[in-house]
Design a protein around this motif. Structure first.
Motif, short mmCIF file in Angstrom:
data_model
loop_
_atom_site.label_atom_id
_atom_site.label_comp_id
_atom_site.label_asym_id
_atom_site.label_seq_id
_atom_site.Cartn_x
_atom_site.Cartn_y
_atom_site.Cartn_z
N THR A 1 0.83 -1.20 0.00
CA THR A 1 0.00 0.00 0.00
C THR A 1 0.87 1.25 0.00
N TYR B 1 -6.66 13.27 -4.26
CA TYR B 1 -7.50 12.12 -4.57
C TYR B 1 -8.10 11.47 -3.32
N GLU C 1 2.29 1.77 -3.41
CA GLU C 1 1.26 2.25 -4.33
C GLU C 1 0.98 3.73 -4.10
N GLN C 2 0.91 4.14 -2.82
CA GLN C 2 0.66 5.54 -2.50
C GLN C 2 1.84 6.42 -2.92
N GLU C 3 3.07 5.92 -2.72
CA GLU C 3 4.24 6.68 -3.14
C GLU C 3 4.22 6.90 -4.65
N ALA C 4 3.88 5.84 -5.39
CA ALA C 4 3.83 5.96 -6.84
C ALA C 4 2.74 6.94 -7.27
N ARG C 5 1.62 6.91 -6.55
CA ARG C 5 0.53 7.81 -6.91
C ARG C 5 0.88 9.26 -6.57
N ARG D 1 3.89 10.54 -6.53
CA ARG D 1 4.84 10.99 -7.56
C ARG D 1 4.10 11.34 -8.86
N SER D 2 3.14 10.51 -9.22
CA SER D 2 2.39 10.75 -10.45
C SER D 2 1.61 12.06 -10.36
N GLN D 3 0.97 12.30 -9.21
CA GLN D 3 0.19 13.52 -9.04
C GLN D 3 1.09 14.75 -9.03
#
Length: 259
Positions: free
Chosen positions: A40, A196, A43-47, A49-51
């Protein structure tokens, strides 16, 4: 062997077996929880970075658009001492301000810091010579640079930041600047759009540590907020020299834990 002793040993072995089995079950469950937590977190770190990359791209595109408008204004500037030319420039700046999203005011300032023309009424003649963004532009006098000021309180009392282009004479001497003040409402909507989750908020800060905004809004004094303090996540990010970093800790201006 005495049947009673044998029974007691068997009973003890059963409890030992049950204990070992319980430890194994707990270990497996703990491992599953840990792996789920790590998954988790990743996944949050990747999200995040994406944002962050998405927001950076949106702001970059808008700054490029604003810069193009300012460049256009700095070419072929008429003599604004003529009232007709000054009126035409006013109309030109109003049209540019309406055409570009994200600007609140666009103004032309002479070499002394006096506003000669502006897209917003009530600004003509105001002296901005003592404001840091103008002093910095006049001191460095680079026509090839887009200046982005730290957050500041504008002449109309709005907390925002300015982007500007220097105007030079034919001999390269400083002749003034064309200044765009960014619209804080547009910035807040743009920055807040990448949130988000209900418990998420996003901040926008200048490289000097000045905090421009938080979305959603937090009840703090933005004028006094400075993220460039020793040990803060902002300072760690700036010291890294990287475009993107991921840090965990409390935000300097809110003391709320965040990643």
């Amino acid at each position: 062997m005495d049947p009673v002793v044998r029974l007691r040993r068997l009973h003890r072995l059963q409890w030992i077996f049950l204990g070992v089995f319980a430890v194994l079950i707990a270990s497996v469950q703990g491992w599953q929880l840990w792996t789920a937590h790590e998954r988790t977190a990743q996944e949050q770190e990747a999200r995040l970075r994406s944002q962050a990359q998405l927001l950076g791209a949106m702001l970059e595109r808008q700054l490029i658009a604003i810069d193009g408008g300012l460049r256009d204004v700095t070419t072929g500037i008429p003599d604004l001492s003529d009232p007709r030319d000054a009126t035409d420039m006013q109309a030109r700046l109003k049209a540019l301000d309406s055409a570009i999203a994200g600007t609140r005011t666009i103004a032309m300032v002479d070499e002394s810091g006096r506003i000669l023309a502006a897209s917003r009424n009530g600004l003509l003649g105001i002296d901005v010579s003592g404001l840091p963004y103008f002093m910095n532009a006049r001191r460095s006098n680079r026509a090839d640079a887009l200046y982005v000021s730290p957050p500041n309180r504008t002449s109309l009392g709005v907390w925002s930041l300015n982007v500007l282009r220097v105007i030079q004479r034919d001999d390269g001497a400083f002749a003034g600047a064309v200044v765009a003040t960014l619209d804080p409402n547009w910035l807040a909507e743009t920055v807040g759009a990448i949130n988000y989750a209900d418990d998420m908020w996003t901040g926008l800060a200048h490289t000097t540590g000045g905090l421009l905004l938080l979305a959603p809004q937090v009840n703090i004094s933005l004028d006094a907020a400075n993220l460039a303090q020793p040990g803060t996540m902002f300072s760690k990010h700036m010291a890294s020299g990287q475009l993107e970093t991921l840090n965990r800790g409390a935000v300097a201006v809110t003391d709320q834990p965040i990643a």
